[in-house]
Design an enzyme around this catalytic site. Structure first.
Site, PDB file in Angstrom:
ATOM      1  CG  HIS A 158      73.570  22.509   7.897  1.00 11.50           C
ATOM      2  ND1 HIS A 158      72.254  23.094   7.749  1.00 11.50           N
ATOM      3  CD2 HIS A 158      74.157  23.027   8.802  1.00 11.50           C
ATOM      4  CE1 HIS A 158      72.266  24.051   8.603  1.00 11.50           C
ATOM      5  NE2 HIS A 158      73.503  23.799   9.197  1.00 11.50           N
ATOM      6  CB  SER A 279      72.383  -7.804  -4.825  1.00 12.83           C
ATOM      7  OG  SER A 279      72.053  -7.979  -6.481  1.00 12.83           O
ATOM      8  CE  LYS A 285      73.476  -3.682  -4.326  1.00 11.45           C
ATOM      9  NZ  LYS A 285      73.262  -2.156  -3.659  1.00 11.45           N
ATOM     10  CD  GLU A 292      68.072  -0.919   2.381  1.00 10.82           C
ATOM     11  OE1 GLU A 292      67.451  -0.497   1.318  1.00 10.82           O
ATOM     12  OE2 GLU A 292      68.774  -1.966   2.536  1.00 10.82           O
TER      13      GLU A 292
END
Ligand code: ARG
Length: 462
Positions: A158, A279, A285, A292
């Protein structure tokens, strides 16, 4: 005028310009040129063996086709939309080169069995490529496992901390997925490597063809049993894209894990620079873009699968022009699957794990609660009761901001007098991993056995 089409004999009017653009497939099926030429050469050879062509004629056709291939590969070939598809472009150029003899090549053949053969040869070649990429990926996961046998991290259910596992065991789970993918691709290959040549348009042919000889020349496993099925079967393509969808699904699951692990709140991995991006506004970042994009591209391959299934679902026998729409979804899926497998292997080999962060996290979340319950059960307490007692101990520890192993013996004994000093050895996280000696479990012997098994398998498929 109508007669500039290879099939134009019964037509009086030419094709409308927009219809020509609408119906052509050469802009994408040119990719099948090598398979088309190989298939035609095998067909010509068979026609000669059957006495339909002289061996000189067959040789002239085959060397003419070699010349066409050389022109295509040198970039000197002029693909003509007016010739519709790869098959007619090649045949018409062959006829320009060798003269009217080129017109004999299509004897006992239709574009319906021809296109199916070309597509089968193409899909088979691509599946072979996927297979070697899958083996390379299994090897990368297996190597990662070998290097991280002693690293432990929270195993989740979970997505909540559940029990400690070794990082090796976690990575080996992916070896099993990609190994199954390899085997699935292998089985799909058997059904793909069937020659449909000799089915002709749909009903077979009056010419004395020898489909088995064509298959033999092409190194294919078998021949069709039913000509109507042969020209309308695209199961192999659907199945191949399904294999691709499942490969992408497995890749996407690992991508999701890397994305989570790379978040500094987890900090389990450091992304390789080569596979991440920054970024344009936030200087701190480092984004897991490769993961992704791969997660996103999974949707795209699933889309191709649905496109193919939907394409076929309402088609009566046998060939229908709709089937021309079978190629682009496969080409697109292939590009995505092959590149994703390569990117994942490259990224995984450079991915840096952070064992200290994993170990810190293991100590939070009561991952040793099952150990305490099992300890009590082993001392004779019914497991349900042991579970309840442990739950109470967890609630107490949580309230006091401590882990179970940080409670004193007296504190623990409030919950059961069966708890003794030896409980602390059992509560040790690493011991929890090492004591899981059941086969296929996270214990070190099982991990070694898994690695050995995979090494043997990798050698057998190399
Ligand atoms: N370009 C066609 C396809 O991909 C080739 C077969 C055409 N056959 C026909 N009878 N028009 O399906």
């Amino acid at each position: 005028m109508a007669d500039n089409k290879m099939w134009g004999g019964r037509f009086e009017q030419g094709t409308a310009a927009d219809m020509e653009a609408y119906s052509e497939s050469v802009s994408f099926d040119w990719r099948l040129y090598a398979e088309d030429i190989r298939g035609s050469q095998a067909h010509a050879k068979m026609l000669a063996e059957q006495g339909f062509l002289t061996s000189e004629e067959a040789e002239t056709i085959c060397s003419g086709l070699d010349r066409v291939k050389a022109e295509i590969e040198a970039g000197n070939f002029e693909w003509k939309v007016g010739h519709e598809d790869v098959h007619m472009n090649i045949e018409s150029r062959l006829t320009e080169i060798i003269g009217p003899l080129g017109g004999k090549l299509h004897t006992a053949r239709s574009r319906n069995d021809q296109v199916c053969l070309d597509f089968r040869l193409h899909v088979a070649a691509r599946l072979e490529d996927w297979r070697s990429r899958l083996a390379a990926l299994v090897a990368a996961f297996k190597d990662g496992a070998s290097e991280n046998r002693n690293v432990i991290l929270p195993g989740c259910t979970h997505f909540q901390p559940a029990q400690p596992v070794s990082l090796a065991h976690h990575l080996l789970a992916y070896c099993q997925m990609f190994r199954r993918d390899f085997e699935r691709v292998d089985q799909c290959l058997v059904r793909t490597r069937i020659s449909p040549l000799g089915a002709a348009a749909l009903a077979g042919t009056t010419h004395p063809v020898n489909p088995a000889a064509v298959a033999g020349h092409l190194g294919l496993e078998g021949v069709f049993a039913n000509s109507m099925d042969a020209v309308s079967d695209r199961d192999f393509a659907v199945e191949a894209v399904f294999c691709g969808s499942l490969i992408m699904t497995h890749l996407s699951r690992f991508c999701e894990e890397i994305i989570i692990w790379a978040n500094p709140n987890f900090g389990f991995v450091k992304l390789p620079d080569a596979y991440s991006t920054g970024s344009s506004i936030m200087p701190q970042k480092k984004n897991p873009d490769a993961c992704e994009i791969m997660r996103g591209k999974t949707a795209r391959v699933n889309g191709s699968l649905v496109a193919l299934l939907t394409l076929l679902k309402g088609l009566p026998l046998a060939y229908n022009r709709d089937m021309q729409e079978d190629k682009e979804p496969f080409f697109d899926a292939d590009r995505t699957v092959a590149s994703s497998l390569g990117i994942m292997e490259g990224m995984l080999r450079q991915l840096e794990f952070v064992p200290e962060r994993m170990a810190e996290t293991v100590q939070r979340g009561f991952l040793n609660a099952t150990e305490l319950a099992d300890y009590l059960a082993a001392s004779g307490v019914p497991f349900r009761e042991a579970h309840h007692i442990t739950g109470a101990a967890v609630a107490y520890a949580e309230k006091h901001g401590k882990a179970l192993e940080e409670l004193s013996l007296e504190e623990l004994r409030q919950f059961s007098s069966r708890i003794g000093e030896d409980v602390f050895a059992v509560l040790d996280y690493r011991a929890a991993v090492e004591r899981r000696t059941s086969s296929g479990g996270t214990g070190p012997d099982s991990v070694s056995a898994q690695i050995k098994g995979l090494e043997a398998w990798l050698n057998s498929v190399a």
